[in-house]
Design a protein around this motif. Structure first.
Motif, mmCIF file in Angstrom:
data_model
loop_
_atom_site.group_PDB
_atom_site.id
_atom_site.type_symbol
_atom_site.label_atom_id
_atom_site.label_comp_id
_atom_site.label_asym_id
_atom_site.label_seq_id
_atom_site.Cartn_x
_atom_site.Cartn_y
_atom_site.Cartn_z
ATOM 1 N N MET A 47 24.147 55.302 14.582
ATOM 2 C CA MET A 47 25.572 55.258 14.233
ATOM 3 C C MET A 47 25.847 54.420 12.987
ATOM 4 N N ASN A 48 25.272 53.240 12.916
ATOM 5 C CA ASN A 48 25.523 52.395 11.743
ATOM 6 C C ASN A 48 25.058 53.068 10.456
ATOM 7 N N ARG A 49 23.935 53.764 10.513
ATOM 8 C CA ARG A 49 23.443 54.462 9.311
ATOM 9 C C ARG A 49 24.362 55.607 8.923
ATOM 10 N N ILE A 50 24.887 56.312 9.924
ATOM 11 C CA ILE A 50 25.835 57.393 9.638
ATOM 12 C C ILE A 50 27.103 56.811 9.012
ATOM 13 N N LEU A 51 27.648 55.779 9.630
ATOM 14 C CA LEU A 51 28.894 55.186 9.134
ATOM 15 C C LEU A 51 28.710 54.575 7.748
ATOM 16 N N ASP A 52 27.578 53.936 7.529
ATOM 17 C CA ASP A 52 27.330 53.311 6.222
ATOM 18 C C ASP A 52 27.130 54.340 5.116
ATOM 19 N N ALA A 53 26.785 55.571 5.479
ATOM 20 C CA ALA A 53 26.579 56.616 4.476
ATOM 21 C C ALA A 53 27.868 57.355 4.110
ATOM 22 N N LEU A 54 28.943 57.059 4.808
ATOM 23 C CA LEU A 54 30.211 57.715 4.496
ATOM 24 C C LEU A 54 30.727 57.246 3.139
ATOM 25 N N GLU A 107 32.808 55.805 0.032
ATOM 26 C CA GLU A 107 33.659 54.636 -0.234
ATOM 27 C C GLU A 107 33.612 53.677 0.945
ATOM 28 N N ASP A 108 34.764 53.288 1.444
ATOM 29 C CA ASP A 108 34.798 52.311 2.521
ATOM 30 C C ASP A 108 35.273 52.921 3.841
ATOM 31 N N SER A 109 35.177 54.239 3.968
ATOM 32 C CA SER A 109 35.633 54.892 5.191
ATOM 33 C C SER A 109 34.761 54.548 6.396
ATOM 34 N N GLY A 110 33.545 54.083 6.147
ATOM 35 C CA GLY A 110 32.680 53.660 7.244
ATOM 36 C C GLY A 110 33.270 52.530 8.056
ATOM 37 N N GLN A 111 34.040 51.665 7.392
ATOM 38 C CA GLN A 111 34.680 50.556 8.119
ATOM 39 C C GLN A 111 35.646 51.090 9.161
ATOM 40 N N ILE A 131 34.041 39.016 15.817
ATOM 41 C CA ILE A 131 34.009 39.880 14.628
ATOM 42 C C ILE A 131 34.537 41.265 14.990
ATOM 43 N N ASN A 132 34.092 41.791 16.127
ATOM 44 C CA ASN A 132 34.535 43.109 16.552
ATOM 45 C C ASN A 132 36.047 43.148 16.760
ATOM 46 N N ASN A 133 36.595 42.105 17.363
ATOM 47 C CA ASN A 133 38.043 42.077 17.602
ATOM 48 C C ASN A 133 38.828 42.089 16.294
ATOM 49 N N GLU A 172 44.692 48.721 4.263
ATOM 50 C CA GLU A 172 45.756 47.878 3.725
ATOM 51 C C GLU A 172 45.641 46.409 4.132
ATOM 52 N N ASN A 173 45.009 46.123 5.267
ATOM 53 C CA ASN A 173 45.045 44.737 5.750
ATOM 54 C C ASN A 173 43.680 44.071 5.912
ATOM 55 N N ARG A 174 42.600 44.769 5.622
ATOM 56 C CA ARG A 174 41.296 44.142 5.854
ATOM 57 C C ARG A 174 41.045 43.047 4.809
ATOM 58 N N PRO A 175 40.301 42.029 5.219
ATOM 59 C CA PRO A 175 40.063 40.906 4.310
ATOM 60 C C PRO A 175 39.058 41.268 3.210
ATOM 61 N N ALA A 176 39.022 40.452 2.202
ATOM 62 C CA ALA A 176 38.126 40.696 1.068
ATOM 63 C C ALA A 176 36.652 40.652 1.495
ATOM 64 N N ASP A 177 36.345 39.869 2.521
ATOM 65 C CA ASP A 177 34.953 39.716 2.960
ATOM 66 C C ASP A 177 34.593 40.640 4.133
ATOM 67 N N TRP A 178 35.278 41.757 4.289
ATOM 68 C CA TRP A 178 35.052 42.618 5.446
ATOM 69 C C TRP A 178 33.620 43.149 5.497
ATOM 70 N N LYS A 179 33.033 43.454 4.350
ATOM 71 C CA LYS A 179 31.646 43.945 4.348
ATOM 72 C C LYS A 179 30.690 42.865 4.828
ATOM 73 N N GLU A 180 30.909 41.645 4.369
ATOM 74 C CA GLU A 180 30.071 40.533 4.809
ATOM 75 C C GLU A 180 30.190 40.327 6.320
ATOM 76 N N GLN A 181 31.399 40.439 6.843
ATOM 77 C CA GLN A 181 31.582 40.265 8.286
ATOM 78 C C GLN A 181 30.878 41.365 9.076
ATOM 79 N N LEU A 182 30.938 42.604 8.587
ATOM 80 C CA LEU A 182 30.219 43.689 9.268
ATOM 81 C C LEU A 182 28.707 43.489 9.193
ATOM 82 N N HIS A 183 28.213 42.992 8.058
ATOM 83 C CA HIS A 183 26.775 42.704 7.940
ATOM 84 C C HIS A 183 26.372 41.591 8.913
#
Length: 148
Positions: free
Chosen positions: A27-34, A36-40, A102-104, A112-123
């Motif tokens: 799942m993570n590989r599928i989502l990460d391959a979407l 732009e940032d639609s995987g988030q 992190i999940n919550n 529109e509302n995700r933080p600037a460090d959202w990728k870091e938090q997902l990592h």
């Protein structure tokens, strides 16, 4: 009756391991391959779905392992079951302290509302998830060996 408990516990934990394995390696590989940032958004949806189910699965696995450890205390492999239950306790504690916060947050993010460090938090969530997966794989392995 103990044999049934052993098999049911092992199957329940094994299925949980399978779900978490598929999150990490599929799942993570599928989502990460979407694009732009639609995987988030996919991660957020998955967090809502699995976030509702997995607490019951983790706690249920722990309860079943604990019952097996108590019921089979004087049987072969009891130490392995106790150790597996201890690892499942660790996985629940890791979940509550590291992954759930992190999940919550991620469940509520939109473009529109995700933080600037959202990728870091997902990592970070993924790194913790790899460790938790290793813990529950070890617990599952101990339960399988205890069956022998």
């Amino acid at each position: 009756m103990l044999n049934t408990l052993e098999v049911v516990t092992t199957v329940v934990v094994g299925l949980m391991v399978g779900v978490e394995f598929s999150v990490v390696f599929i799942m993570n590989r599928i989502l990460d391959a979407l694009p732009e940032d639609s995987g988030q958004l996919g991660h957020a949806h998955g967090g809502r779905m699995l976030g509702a189910l997995m607490p019951f699965w983790y706690i249920g696995s722990l309860v079943l392992s604990t019952i097996w450890a108590v019921a089979g205390w004087h049987h072969h492999g009891a130490g392995l079951v106790v150790t597996a239950a201890g690892l499942l306790i660790l996985s629940v504690v890791m979940s509550i302290l590291l992954l759930v916060p992190i999940n919550n947050r991620n469940k509520t993010w939109t473009p529109e509302n995700r933080p600037a460090d959202w990728k870091e938090q997902l990592h970070r969530w993924n790194r913790y998830h790899y460790i938790r997966l290793a813990v529950i794989v070890a617990a599952f392995t101990l339960l399988v060996v205890a069956l022998a």
